[in-house]
Design a protein around this motif. Structure first.
Motif, PDB file in Angstrom:
ATOM      1  N   THR A  19       0.838  -1.197   0.000  1.00 50.16           N
ATOM      2  CA  THR A  19       0.000   0.000   0.000  1.00 50.16           C
ATOM      3  C   THR A  19       0.874   1.248   0.000  1.00 50.16           C
ATOM      4  N   MET A  20       0.530   2.187  -0.876  1.00 49.47           N
ATOM      5  CA  MET A  20       1.220   3.464  -0.964  1.00 49.47           C
ATOM      6  C   MET A  20       0.333   4.549  -0.370  1.00 49.47           C
ATOM      7  N   PHE A  21       0.864   5.300   0.584  1.00 47.77           N
ATOM      8  CA  PHE A  21       0.115   6.363   1.249  1.00 47.77           C
ATOM      9  C   PHE A  21       0.238   7.652   0.428  1.00 47.77           C
ATOM     10  N   LYS A  22      -0.418   7.711  -0.696  1.00 46.45           N
ATOM     11  CA  LYS A  22      -0.316   8.892  -1.549  1.00 46.45           C
ATOM     12  C   LYS A  22      -1.124  10.038  -0.954  1.00 46.45           C
ATOM     13  N   GLY A  23      -0.670  11.250  -1.158  1.00 46.19           N
ATOM     14  CA  GLY A  23      -1.353  12.413  -0.628  1.00 46.19           C
ATOM     15  C   GLY A  23      -1.170  12.593   0.854  1.00 46.19           C
ATOM     16  N   ALA A  24      -0.180  11.906   1.437  1.00 46.60           N
ATOM     17  CA  ALA A  24       0.057  11.997   2.882  1.00 46.60           C
ATOM     18  C   ALA A  24       1.381  12.686   3.182  1.00 46.60           C
ATOM     19  N   ALA A  25       1.818  13.553   2.287  1.00 46.24           N
ATOM     20  CA  ALA A  25       3.048  14.327   2.459  1.00 46.24           C
ATOM     21  C   ALA A  25       4.289  13.435   2.566  1.00 46.24           C
ATOM     22  N   LEU A  26       4.242  12.284   1.902  1.00 51.00           N
ATOM     23  CA  LEU A  26       5.408  11.401   1.904  1.00 51.00           C
ATOM     24  C   LEU A  26       6.299  11.614   0.684  1.00 51.00           C
ATOM     25  N   GLY A  27       5.838  12.437  -0.250  1.00 52.04           N
ATOM     26  CA  GLY A  27       6.646  12.724  -1.425  1.00 52.04           C
ATOM     27  C   GLY A  27       6.967  11.477  -2.221  1.00 52.04           C
ATOM     28  N   VAL A  28       8.206  11.377  -2.684  1.00 46.25           N
ATOM     29  CA  VAL A  28       8.614  10.254  -3.529  1.00 46.25           C
ATOM     30  C   VAL A  28       8.569   8.931  -2.780  1.00 46.25           C
ATOM     31  N   SER A  29       8.541   8.969  -1.461  1.00 48.54           N
ATOM     32  CA  SER A  29       8.533   7.731  -0.675  1.00 48.54           C
ATOM     33  C   SER A  29       7.192   7.011  -0.721  1.00 48.54           C
ATOM     34  N   ALA A  30       6.162   7.650  -1.263  1.00 55.22           N
ATOM     35  CA  ALA A  30       4.839   7.042  -1.334  1.00 55.22           C
ATOM     36  C   ALA A  30       4.641   6.252  -2.620  1.00 55.22           C
ATOM     37  N   TYR A  31       5.717   5.940  -3.315  1.00 59.52           N
ATOM     38  CA  TYR A  31       5.610   5.234  -4.583  1.00 59.52           C
ATOM     39  C   TYR A  31       6.517   4.007  -4.594  1.00 59.52           C
TER      40      TYR A  31
END
Length: 213
Positions: free
Chosen positions: A26-38
């Motif tokens: 699971t990728m936490f997109k839109g959670a201010a994780l930037g490139v780390s959410a991919y």
């Protein structure tokens, strides 16, 4: 691939299979994780390399830098490793979520999740790791000195480092791997798919280092 809206973030799931293990990441997109959410290509290429080479990390202590979604570290746990997955503090909840979803309860003790800032707090960690792993770490030249300092700190004579980087799409990646790292490490290119290259690094002897200066 599926996505679910969850308050201030979108949870997007990808499914991958490596080494006979089905991974639901699971990728936490839109959670201010930037490139780390991919999930980036180099992480998948490194997992594929472990599959192709039939890696077995049983009984080995492993440190993963910049774990992101945790896909590489999680696979390494499933392959028997005692793995410490690290990233910036705000990324850790994403890693924890994916560890909980993919690592069986009986193997959970072999997975650790901890914050580590390159060049700053690596000395809070032991230096007895057998393997250091990293995928798509090399993308910002401003971070290269801190990343190099961290790699040098953790790399003893018995340590093997596996890094996978995209040389075509990441600024400075070619120079980092082909000019900077060889000054300090014996470096070997093991595998390449497109611009994604898997490197194996081991520590140079003091004499080799002097010869490079």
């Amino acid at each position: 691939m599926s996505s679910i809206e969850n308050k201030d973030r979108t949870l997007e799931e990808q499914k991958h299979e490596f080494c006979g293990h089905s991974l639901n990441i699971t990728m936490f997109k839109g959670a201010a994780l930037g490139v780390s959410a991919y999930i980036w290509g180099p992480g998948l290429v490194l997992c594929q390399y472990f599959q192709d080479e039939k890696f077995d990390f049983t009984g080995k202590k492993v440190l993963e830098l910049g774990s992101g979604t945790g896909i590489v570290g999680i696979l390494t746990v499933l392959l028997g490793g005692d793995v410490t997955m690290t990233d910036r503090p705000r990324i850790l909840s994403q890693i924890e979520h994916n560890v909980d979803a993919n690592v069986p309860a009986e193997s959970r003790a072999r997975s650790k999740i901890s914050a580590l800032a390159w060049g700053t707090d690596q000395d809070k960690y032991p230096t007895d790791f057998d393997f250091i792993l990293g995928s798509d770490l090399v993308y910002s030249p401003s971070q290269f000195p801190d990343l190099l300092q961290t790699l040098l700190y953790f790399c003893s004579e018995k340590t093997t480092i596996y890094l996978c980087s995209n040389l075509n799409a990441r600024m400075g990646a070619y120079d980092f791997h082909n000019e900077l790292l060889p000054k300090h490490f014996d470096s070997e290119t093991l595998h390449q798919i497109g611009g994604d290259c898997v490197y194996k690094l081991t520590k140079k002897t003091p004499l080799e280092t002097i010869d490079r200066v």
